[in-house]
Design an enzyme around this catalytic site. Structure first.
Site, short mmCIF file in Angstrom:
data_model
loop_
_atom_site.label_atom_id
_atom_site.label_comp_id
_atom_site.label_asym_id
_atom_site.label_seq_id
_atom_site.Cartn_x
_atom_site.Cartn_y
_atom_site.Cartn_z
N GLY A 96 -22.12 0.14 -17.47
CA GLY A 96 -22.83 0.18 -16.14
C GLY A 96 -23.35 1.66 -15.70
O GLY A 96 -23.24 2.00 -14.51
N GLY A 149 -21.23 4.20 -15.85
CA GLY A 149 -20.15 4.68 -15.15
C GLY A 149 -19.81 3.81 -13.79
O GLY A 149 -18.53 4.07 -13.31
N PHE A 172 -18.29 0.87 -13.91
CA PHE A 172 -16.95 0.26 -14.54
C PHE A 172 -15.93 1.46 -15.00
O PHE A 172 -14.99 1.16 -15.67
CB PHE A 172 -17.21 -0.61 -15.75
CG PHE A 172 -17.93 -1.71 -15.39
CD1 PHE A 172 -17.57 -2.93 -14.47
CD2 PHE A 172 -19.32 -1.76 -15.87
CE1 PHE A 172 -18.38 -3.98 -14.22
CE2 PHE A 172 -20.22 -2.87 -15.52
CZ PHE A 172 -19.70 -3.90 -14.82
N TYR A 175 -33.62 13.64 -26.10
CA TYR A 175 -32.42 13.94 -25.43
C TYR A 175 -32.26 15.57 -25.40
O TYR A 175 -31.74 15.67 -26.18
CB TYR A 175 -31.12 12.97 -25.84
CG TYR A 175 -31.05 11.60 -25.93
CD1 TYR A 175 -31.99 10.86 -25.19
CD2 TYR A 175 -30.09 10.90 -26.66
CE1 TYR A 175 -32.18 9.53 -25.10
CE2 TYR A 175 -30.13 9.39 -26.69
CZ TYR A 175 -30.98 8.90 -25.72
OH TYR A 175 -31.18 7.52 -25.68
#
Length: 330
Positions: free
Chosen positions: A206, A208, A210, A56
């Site tokens: 999801g 963003g 949701f 990351y």
């Protein structure tokens, strides 16, 4: 916050964790100050389980966490990952689950985090050229050496988990799982529950979709994962937003955000699931953490199933390049 175990009879952590991929800028620019404010909010909310990975931001997420826990020790339980390999200048990733590679990457992760031990270490993606039994033996060795508290696998198959479990108890399995990505229900959720392995859903809201604030793909930066993701491009995006309208209304009727309701649905599923929503802001983290205090009735669950049935989402989960190419998600 309620606690749930990592593995059978294992270490207990908050029922909602925090995915730290966004600290590396995968969903838009951020900085260490904003990330540290989110970690401080996590402490206040009782969100004590952090999920990161060596890839990351090429270690950036781990470094940000390390800088914070240096001044706030002994609160967070940390999971990180290894097994994805990208040579300098390469445009594609490969997978390496050899002991030599995993050991080297684990040592680098520990150094960036500023710790001598992590509570959970995942194989980020399986190296198909290497038997899972061999990889499990390597991970068991790391545990015996005191470098990790337990180990798990990300995005593997139920049969593979069974083979690994036959060698040594597995602490956790991580896969994308939410109301619009329900593939784990085809065996993985059931296998984890049977074997006493904790299931850790990533992207539980999801990516963003949701969120309380409506998304606008036109505002996505070129580096944002969603910019070219099939579910966020037209016509799929409009179909998906239309499908979500009754769910958003249900959340509003209950006085919560769609993210809270989506995570509450996950927490109501079988087994000791620990979703790890990713966020860069304290406010959004609170919405996610609130799900741990929410109880859904059988009627609520049936209504959610009615308005968002299995397979409702339009568009594939990833593009081919996101699945096999340069990107690393989850």
């Amino acid at each position: 916050m309620q606690k749930r175990p990592l593995g059978k009879n294992g270490l207990k952590v908050g029922a909602v964790g925090l995915g730290c991929m966004s600290f590396a800028g995968f969903y838009g620019s951020t900085d260490i100050k904003e990330s540290h404010a989110t970690l401080a909010a996590a402490m206040e909310l009782g969100v004590d389980f952090l999920d990161t990975a060596n890839v990351y931001g090429a270690g950036k997420s781990e470094e940000i966490i390390g800088a914070f826990i240096k001044d706030h020790p002994n609160f967070f339980k940390i999971a990180t990952k290894g097994g994805i390999k990208r040579e300098p200048g390469a445009t594609e990733r490969t997978f390496d689950n050899s002991e030599a590679y995993l050991r080297g990457e684990l040592e680098k992760s520990l150094k960036r985090l500023g710790v001598e031990y992590v509570d959970l270490y995942y194989i980020h993606r399986q190296d198909q050229s290497r038997p899972i039994e061999e990889v499990t033996e390597t991970l068991a060795k790391f545990k015996q050496e005191g470098k990790i508290g337990g180990f798990g696998f990300s995005e593997i198959a139920p049969a593979t988990l069974r083979r690994a479990q036959a060698v040594h108890p597995v602490m956790a399995v991580q896969s994308e799982y939410s109301l619009w990505t329900r593939l784990p229900e085809l065996g993985m959720v059931q296998t984890c529950e049977e074997l006493g392995v904790t299931f850790v859903p990533f992207s539980p809201v999801g990516r963003g979709i949701f969120s309380k604030k409506p998304l606008d793909p036109a505002t996505f930066k070129e580096t944002d994962f969603r910019k070219h993701n099939p579910r966020f491009v037209e016509p799929n995006f409009s179909y998906n937003m239309k499908a979500l309208e009754p769910f958003n209304e249900m959340a509003a009727d209950k006085g919560v955000s769609p993210a809270t309701l989506a995570i509450a649905w996950l927490l109501a599923q079988p087994g000791d699931m620990i979703p790890i929503p990713g966020t860069r802001t304290a406010a959004h983290l609170k919405e996610c953490a609130d799900a741990a205090e929410m109880t859904l009735t059988a009627s609520d669950l049936a209504e959610i199933e009615r308005i968002l049935p299995v397979g409702f989402a339009h568009g594939a989960r990833y593009t081919d390049s996101q699945l096999w190419g340069t990107a690393v998600y989850g």
